[in-house]
Design a protein around this motif. Structure first.
Motif, mmCIF file in Angstrom:
data_model
loop_
_atom_site.group_PDB
_atom_site.id
_atom_site.type_symbol
_atom_site.label_atom_id
_atom_site.label_comp_id
_atom_site.label_asym_id
_atom_site.label_seq_id
_atom_site.Cartn_x
_atom_site.Cartn_y
_atom_site.Cartn_z
ATOM 1 N N PHE A 178 80.499 2.440 20.674
ATOM 2 C CA PHE A 178 81.280 3.412 19.905
ATOM 3 C C PHE A 178 81.016 4.832 20.398
ATOM 4 N N TYR A 186 81.598 4.908 9.838
ATOM 5 C CA TYR A 186 82.385 4.208 10.858
ATOM 6 C C TYR A 186 82.058 2.723 10.954
ATOM 7 N N PHE A 187 81.098 2.240 10.203
ATOM 8 C CA PHE A 187 80.750 0.804 10.180
ATOM 9 C C PHE A 187 80.319 0.252 11.525
ATOM 10 N N VAL A 188 79.798 1.053 12.427
ATOM 11 C CA VAL A 188 79.333 0.452 13.668
ATOM 12 C C VAL A 188 77.816 0.245 13.579
ATOM 13 N N ILE A 204 76.519 -2.507 12.171
ATOM 14 C CA ILE A 204 76.251 -3.140 10.886
ATOM 15 C C ILE A 204 75.300 -4.331 11.051
ATOM 16 N N CYS A 205 75.437 -5.055 12.166
ATOM 17 C CA CYS A 205 74.621 -6.270 12.328
ATOM 18 C C CYS A 205 73.124 -5.964 12.238
ATOM 19 N N VAL A 209 76.897 4.400 10.857
ATOM 20 C CA VAL A 209 76.841 3.140 10.120
ATOM 21 C C VAL A 209 77.664 3.219 8.841
ATOM 22 N N LEU A 210 77.459 4.274 8.079
ATOM 23 C CA LEU A 210 78.001 4.274 6.719
ATOM 24 C C LEU A 210 79.442 4.754 6.654
ATOM 25 N N ASN A 221 75.091 -4.080 20.109
ATOM 26 C CA ASN A 221 75.178 -3.158 18.990
ATOM 27 C C ASN A 221 76.405 -2.268 19.177
ATOM 28 N N CYS A 222 77.340 -2.366 18.227
ATOM 29 C CA CYS A 222 78.598 -1.631 18.434
ATOM 30 C C CYS A 222 78.376 -0.132 18.496
#
Lengths: 200, 271, 212
Positions: B138, B24-26, B28-29, B21-22, B133-134
């Motif tokens: 990912f 690779y930003f996947v 985020i939702c 999350v922090l 959810n990415c």
């Protein structure tokens, strides 16, 4: 059964249409993508071995390319080396001259070092100091070298200020082992004639 | 031993150093949407970890045996049908992955509802959300990057089931860590006087930025972890020995004396 | 053409500003944060999303009348995944360096909520023309969102825009003043958080003016 066909025919039809489209795209573009992947390395060969001709470059072993000049005379070697950096793997191309006694150039293919500090290993301003360094003994990293010392080319590399670990990682984990391994293989006669190596 | 060391490196890398999350930003939702309360966040994290492991397992299976260039089973089928040479179905991988994810979410939902009703009550509601959810796709893509390697690569470099599952599972653990920390902070944020335009997603993103900065502090840990876990290769040892010899009888030829403290430190810890 | 719901023009304009996908609907956060460290990557991403969104909207709108409602999501996903694969291959063939930098974020368009949301809200209900304009409007809105993020981040992090150095040039002493953090993960979160605040503030002012 007919119920399933009634409900699913559209999905099946779409899947077939999309499958055909993908097959077309793959057929049309795949050779170009493969060429791009190969060129990502080959394009840099003239940069790390000055005077080399990209078209004449040949793979001789795993991770080793032999560079030739325009007349087809062997003028050097290019090694692809990887090693653990500060943050992640560093992948670099190392150019050596024909008898593998000197480093002729270095190019960073891939690195994720701290931007602004460690990422400077990829700048030619810093890594041009590898050019002309002897390859017969491991290079070492030193701090705060003067310009004159950098010109001596006696196996000493000036560390990037604030990124000694990255500088050392590139030198100790990527360049030195790869060069040493290559020289051992070369002396053992494993690199004498270009043999057919499966390319991508 | 080498194998275990690699697994530990992958696990630590996926959960902490390169937090999904922090860094690779996947994902985020849900990170912003479902991080209001700690218990909900934890439920979401568990659901994601569960699904990501199953999706990782399935996508490794499909990539290894069917999709990658020269995959054994696909090649066998291809040659049986009159084809020649290795098959390459990598172009289908994205479609396969998204269906693997969608069906594993469905499967997990049905299974949990039937056999673990209490578990279903606690995190079942999040399950349908997970398909988009990415983080899960990912993880599949990261596995693909290390399994569907170009032909001619050293087979020992190709990830097996162990590495793939470790990456997927600890990626999920990393997601759980991030979302639970976030929820803890947001519970306290409710009591704060946040400027009106920043309320909701705005302040959450700012807090996430500070968290990301904290997690950046872990970068570089894996380098030393590797040193700790993996015995050095002979070439490296040779160069290290030569270097330490050099370092001891070093004639500092530019009269630039290095500070004593720097010299006294062992060679492998330059700072 | 549209019996129910907004017209083409409304859809088009709504997509750009009043319902901007990035700042108002908060959709598709993953690429918004991940690829905006420089303009070139951000615009490539915006183009890829636009391609996928327009194609998916057109296909879904074309088949909307013969589509079984419960197979809806399946068909959406299939369509989107196909077009994403095509976009990925085209990028790898013609813009190899950029495609390598974008890495997994191109395939991650598949799970970008923006596209599936537009398919569901607009394309599966309205005609081809409306769906097309809706897709174009939303793509432009998304591109606008990415462009603002990327401009702020690239200017602060490297002092350049579209890789053209404007200030803090390489090799000058001012190089030291680069705010590298803005190019990294925390910078992305800070920029989006603050820009969201600004967007909300402007929207609030605007709404007040209209009611007054």
């Amino acid at each position: 059964m007919t119920k399933y066909i009634k409900q699913g025919w559209l999905v099946v039809l779409l899947a077939l249409a999309f499958g055909a489209a993908l097959a077309g795209v793959n057929r049309a573009l795949d050779p170009k993508i493969k060429l791009n992947e190969k060129n990502a390395t080959y394009d840099q060969v003239p940069n790390v071995v000055p005077g080399a001709d990209k078209e004449k470059t040949q793979p001789v072993a795993k991770n080793v390319l032999q560079a030739f000049d325009k007349e087809g005379k062997p003028i050097g070697w290019v090694i692809t080396a990887t090693g653990m950096g500060y943050a992640d793997q560093i992948k670099a191309l190392i150019g050596l001259n024909a008898d593998a006694s000197k480093i002729t150039g270095i190019y960073i293919l891939d690195q994720k070092e701290t931007p602004g500090l460690g990422s400077k290993i990829a700048t030619s301003k810093w890594n041009s100091q590898f050019i002309g360094q002897p390859a017969n003994e491991p290079l070492s990293v030193h701090k705060r070298m003067t310009e004159a010392q950098k010109q001596e080319k006696n196996g000493k590399i000036d560390a990037i200020s604030g990124a000694t670990i990255s500088s050392k990682a590139l030198t100790d984990k990527v360049v030195n082992p790869a060069v040493a391994e290559f020289r051992t293989a070369l002396q053992a006669g494993e690199m004498t004639k270009p043999k057919e190596v499966e390319t991508k | 031993m080498e194998y275990v060391a690699q697994l530990i490196l992958i696990a630590f890398g996926a959960a902490i150093i390169n937090n999904f999350v922090l860094i690779y930003f996947v994902g985020i939702c849900p990170f912003i949407g479902v991080s209001r309360r700690v218990d909900m966040a934890f439920g979401m994290g568990c659901a994601v970890t569960f699904v990501i492991s199953i999706a990782g397992l399935l996508s490794w299976f499909f990539t290894y045996y069917f999709l990658r260039e020269g995959a054994p089973w696909a090649t066998a089928i291809y040659n049986a049908c009159g084809g020649d040479g290795p098959s390459n179905l990598t172009i289908l991988s994205y479609i396969i992955y998204i269906f693997v994810i969608a069906s594993s979410v469905q499967l997990v939902e049905m299974y949990v509802r039937k056999f673990f009703p209490t578990l279903y009550k606690s995190f079942g509601v999040f399950l349908p959300l997970i398909t988009t959810n990415c983080a899960i796709l990912f993880a599949c893509l990261e596995i693909m990057k290390n399994v569907a390697v170009p032909a001619g690569t050293d087979p020992s470099q190709i990830w097996g089931l162990g590495q793939s599952l470790t990456l997927a599972f600890f990626g999920g653990v990393g997601f759980t860590i991030a979302i639970v920390i976030m929820a803890g902070i947001r519970e306290d944020l409710d009591l704060c006087d946040v400027p009106k335009p920043l309320k909701g997603p705005g302040i959450t993103l700012l807090v996430a930025g500070i968290l990301a900065m904290a997690f950046m502090g872990f970068s570089g840990v894996n380098g030393n972890l590797e040193k700790l876990l993996k015995p050095e290769t002979p070439a490296m040892q040779a160069s290290a020995v030569q270097q330490s010899n050099k370092a001891t009888d070093e004639t500092v030829e530019g009269k630039v004396p290095e500070p004593k403290s720097m010299k006294a430190l062992p060679q492998q810890y330059p700072h | 053409m549209a019996k129910d719901g907004p017209t083409s023009l409304e859809r088009f304009i709504n997509g750009i500003l009043p319902e901007n996908p990035v700042y108002r609907q908060i959709l598709g956060m993953c690429p918004t944060l991940a690829v905006t460290s420089c303009m070139k990557n951000a615009m490539t991403m915006a183009a890829a999303v636009a391609f996928v969104l327009i194609c998916a909207n057109l296909v879904v709108s074309l088949i909307r009348n013969i589509l079984q409602p419960h197979l809806r999501i399946l068909v959406f996903t299939l369509t989107i995944a196909t077009f994403v694969t095509i976009a990925d291959k085209v990028l790898a063939a013609f813009m190899y360096d950029t495609s390598k930098q974008l890495g997994p974020y191109i395939p991650l368009i598949i799970v970008n909520c923006l596209i599936i949301c537009r398919c569901e809200v607009c394309a599966s209900k309205q005609g081809v023309v409306t769906a097309f304009f809706d897709a174009v409007g939303n793509s432009l809105g998304f591109a606008l969102g990415l462009a603002t993020m990327a401009t702020v981040r690239e200017l602060l992090a490297t002092g350049s825009w579209f890789d053209i150095p404007l200030f803090w040039k390489e090799g000058t002493p001012s190089e030291t003043y680069r705010w590298s953090l803005m190019g990294l993960a925390p910078g992305a979160f800070f920029t989006l958080g603050l820009l969201l605040g600004v967007a909300n503030w402007i929207a609030e002012k605007f709404a007040k003016k209209q009611t007054a």
